[in-house]
Design a protein around this motif. Structure first.
Motif, PDB file in Angstrom:
ATOM      1  N   GLN A 135       0.560   4.569  -2.522  1.00 37.81           N
ATOM      2  CA  GLN A 135       0.386   5.503  -1.795  1.00 37.81           C
ATOM      3  C   GLN A 135       1.375   6.858  -2.438  1.00 37.81           C
ATOM      4  O   GLN A 135       1.124   7.911  -2.535  1.00 37.81           O
ATOM      5  CB  GLN A 135       0.562   5.544  -0.317  1.00 37.81           C
ATOM      6  CG  GLN A 135       0.004   6.974   0.180  1.00 37.81           C
ATOM      7  CD  GLN A 135       0.420   6.815   1.943  1.00 37.81           C
ATOM      8  OE1 GLN A 135       1.428   6.542   2.354  1.00 37.81           O
ATOM      9  NE2 GLN A 135      -0.557   7.286   2.468  1.00 37.81           N
TER      10      GLN A 135
ATOM     11  N   SER B  22      -6.153   7.518   1.924  1.00 32.51           N
ATOM     12  CA  SER B  22      -5.464   8.248   3.085  1.00 32.51           C
ATOM     13  C   SER B  22      -4.756   9.567   2.522  1.00 32.51           C
ATOM     14  O   SER B  22      -4.164  10.362   3.227  1.00 32.51           O
ATOM     15  CB  SER B  22      -3.983   7.101   3.071  1.00 32.51           C
ATOM     16  OG  SER B  22      -3.226   7.439   1.937  1.00 32.51           O
TER      17      SER B  22
ATOM     18  N   ALA C 189      -4.689   3.478  -0.249  1.00 28.60           N
ATOM     19  CA  ALA C 189      -3.632   4.622  -0.491  1.00 28.60           C
ATOM     20  C   ALA C 189      -4.442   5.985  -0.969  1.00 28.60           C
ATOM     21  O   ALA C 189      -4.160   6.945  -0.250  1.00 28.60           O
ATOM     22  CB  ALA C 189      -2.891   4.137  -1.884  1.00 28.60           C
TER      23      ALA C 189
ATOM     24  N   GLU D 264       0.846  -1.182   0.011  1.00 28.45           N
ATOM     25  CA  GLU D 264      -0.089   0.101  -0.096  1.00 28.45           C
ATOM     26  C   GLU D 264       0.902   1.286   0.082  1.00 28.45           C
ATOM     27  O   GLU D 264       0.472   2.192  -0.681  1.00 28.45           O
ATOM     28  CB  GLU D 264      -0.964  -0.022   1.072  1.00 28.45           C
ATOM     29  CG  GLU D 264      -1.919   1.037   1.147  1.00 28.45           C
ATOM     30  CD  GLU D 264      -3.043   1.019   2.108  1.00 28.45           C
ATOM     31  OE1 GLU D 264      -3.261   1.957   2.880  1.00 28.45           O
ATOM     32  OE2 GLU D 264      -3.622   0.119   2.522  1.00 28.45           O
TER      33      GLU D 264
END
Length: 397
Positions: free
Chosen positions: A82, A148, A145, A78
């Motif tokens: 990201q 966030s 990702a 991830e």
């Protein structure tokens, strides 16, 4: 950690990958039979097992997967996704801050480092397009990702990798709060009605943003405009707002009529002052030629491949003939906006189609302007196929 597979690359393709080519394609692989489950991480090596790159196996029309990293120890997790998505969003910071344009591409596949999916932004709502089952296996990581980094009103998705419809959900909703549709977004101050929950098409092709603006700002005024393969009439709306004397929109799909009326209405344009025709474009050209119709501007943006009851069209084979019909109904000093999204030939080849058509029609022309993808549709030099859009403004002289 997903299952990992070692792929041996033929010697004549090694430099191609080392120089940044991102697509894992069949002809380059020695041990193709080792590819079984899509979504598997693959390590590309030469015939002496020297590391080249890491990627994933995911079949789509372009190939068998994509290179993700050229670092031997980089984890595909991830945090990896990201980092790539954060970089992409940061590069589009000016678009996020533009109140006149609230729809654009936020992540453009291999152009932003990860082939196989794209993310489009629609005024706080996000749409993810998945192009293979392989990349879809990373869905949870990619959603984690993205969420966030942004606080989406909602996320929708289109699974474009299975023609049988097996992977099509009822309305493509993923998370967030379901909005009332249509969403009204802006492009250079013009409104578009968007439906993220209504099949493969959402209402507008975002890659033509610069072309539409140019038509409105510099070309449409006092011209009669024919918009062929018009879809929801986006070019027609921009032409009308740019002062066209009238617009004619032609598309075979029955839904193009209500969709085009909707786009006119949300921009304060009375559709009764415009012409909207549901008809095979090829049949319309025959009609226009019989009636000796002439237009000051013709917009020609066919799909790369199309099939109707009477015609099969392939851009790579048939664009020249289609353009010849266009030339015949374009007035002297008129403008043809010739466009294609076919990735199998480049701009020089496309210009060759233009030249051949005019020569066969014994007509003269001048290339006025050319466009490719806008800045949010990021591409890389090592993968020229990714820069698929080719648009030429041509004056018939």
């Amino acid at each position: 950690m997903k299952n990992e597979i070692t792929l041996k690359i033929k010697s004549n393709f090694i430099d191609k990958y080392k120089n940044g080519y991102p697509l894992i394609f069949q002809e380059s692989i020695l041990n193709l039979a080792s590819l079984r489950e899509e979504g598997a991480i693959v390590t590309l090596v030469d015939e002496k097992n020297h590391f080249i790159a890491r990627g994933y196996y995911g079949r789509q029309n372009k190939g068998y997967g994509w290179v993700l990293s050229r670092k031997i120890n980089e984890e595909i997790d991830e945090a990896f996704f990201q980092s790539s998505i954060a970089s992409a969003l940061n590069q589009r910071k000016s678009l996020y801050q533009d109140t006149e344009t609230t729809a654009f591409r936020a992540f453009n596949g291999e152009g932003d480092g990860i082939g196989g999916f794209t993310i489009d932004y629609f005024d706080g709502y996000y749409l993810i397009n998945w192009y293979s089952e392989g990349i879809y296996r990373f869905k949870d990581m990619i959603l984690g990702a993205l969420t966030s980094l942004v606080d989406p009103k909602a996320i929708y998705q289109k699974k474009r990798f299975d023609s049988s419809g097996q992977y099509i959900e009822a309305d493509d909703f993923v998370l967030g709060e379901r909005p009332e549709f249509p969403l009204i977004v802006k492009e250079n101050g013009v409104n578009f009605a968007i439906y993220l929950n209504d099949g493969a098409m959402v209402g507008v092709f975002l890659d033509q943003r610069d072309v539409r603006k140019k038509i409105r700002d510099q070309y449409a005024k006092n011209r009669s405009v024919l918009n062929t393969f018009s879809y929801t009439g986006a070019f027609s709306v921009f032409a009308a707002l740019g002062g066209a004397t009238n617009t004619t929109s032609v598309d075979l799909a029955n839904r193009s009529l209500p969709k085009t009326i909707e786009q006119f209405n949300i921009n304060g344009i009375d559709e009764k002052d415009q012409t909207i025709i549901v008809q095979d474009v090829f049949q319309y050209f025959k009609y226009a030629n019989r009636k000796n119709l002439q237009f000051d501007m013709v917009i020609l943006d066919p799909p790369s491949f199309a099939r109707s009851k009477k015609h099969t069209f392939s851009a790579s084979k048939d664009y020249t003939d289609l353009l010849k019909q266009t030339i015949s109904i374009t007035a002297d000093k008129g403008i043809i906006v010739a466009s294609t999204n076919c990735s199998t030939f480049n701009m020089n080849t496309f210009k060759g189609f233009i030249d051949k058509a005019f020569k066969e029609m014994k007509a003269n022309y001048r290339l006025v302007e050319e466009f490719s993808l806008p800045e949010d549709f990021k591409t890389i030099k090592a993968f020229t196929q990714g820069n698929y859009l080719k648009v030429l403004f041509i004056e018939k002289v």
